[in-house]
Design a protein around this motif. Structure first.
Motif: not given
Length: 113
Positions: A67-78, A80-86
């Motif tokens: 569960r912690r791995t999934v949560q951290r993966g979701a955080e990292l995805r967010g 990286y997506e924000e960095a990609y948008r910028v």
């Protein structure tokens, strides 16, 4: 029988989940057995009880870790997506600025001729 179409992806994920849990339970039982070998004074029933509780705790800790791995993966995805948008905005802005500059240079070159 249910008439809804079967979602193959969901079915595969569910099967993978069951296989992962069963593999983890097997690991937990093996670790529990290894752990209880050091307690030679335990009776067979006590050993079985300790092994059962150990294995249950092993699976619980594994699930918490997942569960912690999934949560951290979701955080990292967010993140990286924000960095990609910028970066994409900067690239588009740079491209537009370059085209404006190139157009201005072309207009000046034509008007000076």
């Amino acid at each position: 029988m249910d008439e809804r179409p079967v979602d193959a992806g969901a079915l595969i994920h569910e099967l993978e989940g069951h296989l992962l849990i069963e593999a983890t339970r097997g690991e937990g039982r093996a670790e529990a057995s290894r752990f209880t070998r050091q307690f030679e004074w335990l009776t067979d029933s006590q050993r079985a009880e300790v092994e059962e509780r150990f294995a249950e705790e092993y699976v619980s800790l594994a699930r918490l870790s997942w569960r912690r791995t999934v949560q951290r993966g979701a955080e990292l995805r967010g993140e990286y997506e924000e960095a990609y948008r910028v970066l994409r905005r900067r690239l588009v802005a740079g491209w537009v600025f370059g085209m404006v500059c190139l157009t201005a240079v072309a207009v000046l070159a034509v008007s000076c001729v």
